[in-house]
Design a protein around this motif. Structure first.
Motif, PDB file in Angstrom:
ATOM      1  N   PHE A  30       3.715  32.921  -1.242  1.00 31.13           N
ATOM      2  CA  PHE A  30       3.706  34.257  -0.269  1.00 31.13           C
ATOM      3  C   PHE A  30       5.244  34.543   0.144  1.00 31.13           C
ATOM      4  CE2 PHE A  30      -0.140  31.800   0.273  1.00 31.13           C
ATOM      5  CZ  PHE A  30      -0.973  32.776   0.492  1.00 31.13           C
ATOM      6  N   THR A  31       5.254  35.763   0.315  1.00 29.90           N
ATOM      7  CA  THR A  31       6.686  36.247   0.760  1.00 29.90           C
ATOM      8  C   THR A  31       7.091  35.461   2.001  1.00 29.90           C
ATOM      9  OG1 THR A  31       5.783  38.085   2.226  1.00 29.90           O
ATOM     10  CG2 THR A  31       5.872  38.394  -0.058  1.00 29.90           C
ATOM     11  N   ALA A  79       5.627  36.920   4.878  1.00 28.47           N
ATOM     12  CA  ALA A  79       4.225  36.619   5.308  1.00 28.47           C
ATOM     13  C   ALA A  79       4.593  35.255   6.060  1.00 28.47           C
ATOM     14  CB  ALA A  79       3.509  36.360   3.856  1.00 28.47           C
ATOM     15  N   CYS A 122       1.106  38.686   2.554  1.00 29.13           N
ATOM     16  CA  CYS A 122       1.283  39.391   1.371  1.00 29.13           C
ATOM     17  C   CYS A 122       1.929  38.023   0.227  1.00 29.13           C
ATOM     18  CB  CYS A 122       2.404  40.301   1.277  1.00 29.13           C
ATOM     19  SG  CYS A 122       1.764  41.692   2.283  1.00 29.13           S
ATOM     20  N   ARG A 123       1.366  38.051  -0.795  1.00 29.65           N
ATOM     21  CA  ARG A 123       1.564  37.159  -1.619  1.00 29.65           C
ATOM     22  C   ARG A 123       2.936  37.656  -2.493  1.00 29.65           C
ATOM     23  NH1 ARG A 123      -3.927  35.298  -4.765  1.00 29.65           N
ATOM     24  NH2 ARG A 123      -2.490  34.958  -6.442  1.00 29.65           N
ATOM     25  N   SER A 124       3.774  36.501  -3.030  1.00 33.64           N
ATOM     26  CA  SER A 124       4.909  36.916  -3.733  1.00 33.64           C
ATOM     27  C   SER A 124       4.502  36.591  -5.301  1.00 33.64           C
ATOM     28  CB  SER A 124       6.232  35.999  -3.360  1.00 33.64           C
ATOM     29  OG  SER A 124       5.945  35.015  -3.392  1.00 33.64           O
ATOM     30  N   GLY A 140      -5.990  38.619   2.400  1.00 30.08           N
ATOM     31  CA  GLY A 140      -4.618  38.382   3.304  1.00 30.08           C
ATOM     32  C   GLY A 140      -5.090  37.741   4.649  1.00 30.08           C
TER      33      GLY A 140
END
Length: 292
Positions: free
Chosen positions: A188-189, A192, A220-222, A243
């Motif tokens: 995750f970012t 996030a 949000c995913r990285s 999410g």
């Protein structure tokens, strides 16, 4: 006459639960068991049962039972109004229900799940060492329905010395849960992870014994890839493609393919089990110990 409960009404959901089937994951069997384990153990202690005895877990009350034989009972968990043959009684205390008397557990003022223990325990047939109903796998007895009869076991333990347990009710406002990061927080970012512990989430009506589903800001995913299925535990905060997090409870799946951003600490999982739709949830990382 064999002592028993006769079910007149079961409310939105009532099931038989004990402490579940831990240690069988390698056989593909989930743990299940009481969603609020502390409340289940307390109910058994009040009636003098072994801690692993089976109880009835209610969801938003609505349970009506009739006693066959004289029964000693206790209700813990969500503070549900209780009546014995029309007489109001208190939760977290030892009660006598005479043969033929009606026993009612109405909707709680806070919390979600109540636990009705009877001295001797619910003596339905165990499956793989447990009498718990697992709603995901279908193991164990069916959910309670009008007309069902729940046999009560023999009183093998000493009569209880404690008659009242002064425990606080579940919170009816915002709840803060401590969550340990990982195992896939790196997916995750940074924003996030900050959002997870700085914003509020609301418990949705699409929640059950498998887990509570939350609405609120998406995470949000990285990492855009897909994970192979991994093992899951109670308290795992899994993030599906929407999410919005889901927190797993007693009947959780054994494996899952969506990343788990963190795991709610074990002492907070019982509190998750008492959250009602509409309640606000906030997460926080564990506090670091002071140096030295």
């Amino acid at each position: 006459m064999r002592r028993a409960w006769e079910v007149v009404a079961s409310g939105p959901l009532a099931t038989v639960q004990d402490l579940g089937r831990p240690g069988l994951a390698d056989l593909g069997v989930g743990p299940s068991g009481a969603a609020d384990r502390a409340a289940c153990r307390l109910a058994n202690r009040l009636v003098g049962n072994a801690r692993s005895a089976a109880v009835v877990e209610t969801t938003l009350g609505g349970l009506v039972l009739v006693a066959r034989g004289d029964l000693w009972v206790a209700v813990t968990g969500a503070p549900c109004p209780i009546q014995v043959q029309g007489r109001h009684e208190a939760v977290n205390t030892l009660l006598r229900v005479p043969d033929g008397a009606e026993f009612r557990v109405d909707a709680p003022v806070s919390g979600l799940r109540g636990y009705v223990a009877v001295r001797g325990g619910i003596a339905v047939e165990p499956v793989l060492g447990s009498r718990s109903t697992d709603l995901l796998s279908g193991l164990g007895p069916a959910a309670l329905a009008p007309g069902a009869v729940l046999p009560v076991g023999d009183e093998t333990e000493e009569f209880p010395a404690v008659e009242v347990a002064p425990v606080p009710p579940p919170a009816d406002g915002d709840v803060v849960l401590e969550v340990v990061p990982g195992p896939r927080d790196a997916w995750f970012t940074t924003e996030a992870l900050r959002t997870l512990v700085h914003e509020s989430y609301e418990v949705t009506a699409d929640s059950n014994r498998i887990g509570i589903r939350l609405s609120g800001p998406g995470l949000c995913r990285s990492e855009p890839g897909e994970l192979p299925s991994e093992g899951m535990v109670p308290g795992a905060v899994q993030v599906p493609p929407s999410g919005r997090p889901t927190v797993f409870l007693a009947d959780h799946p054994l494996t899952g393919g969506y990343p788990v951003v963190g795991v709610v600490r074990d002492h907070d999982v019982d509190r998750v089990a008492q959250l009602r739709p509409g309640q606000q949830v906030r997460f926080r990382w564990p506090r670091r110990p002071a140096p030295g």
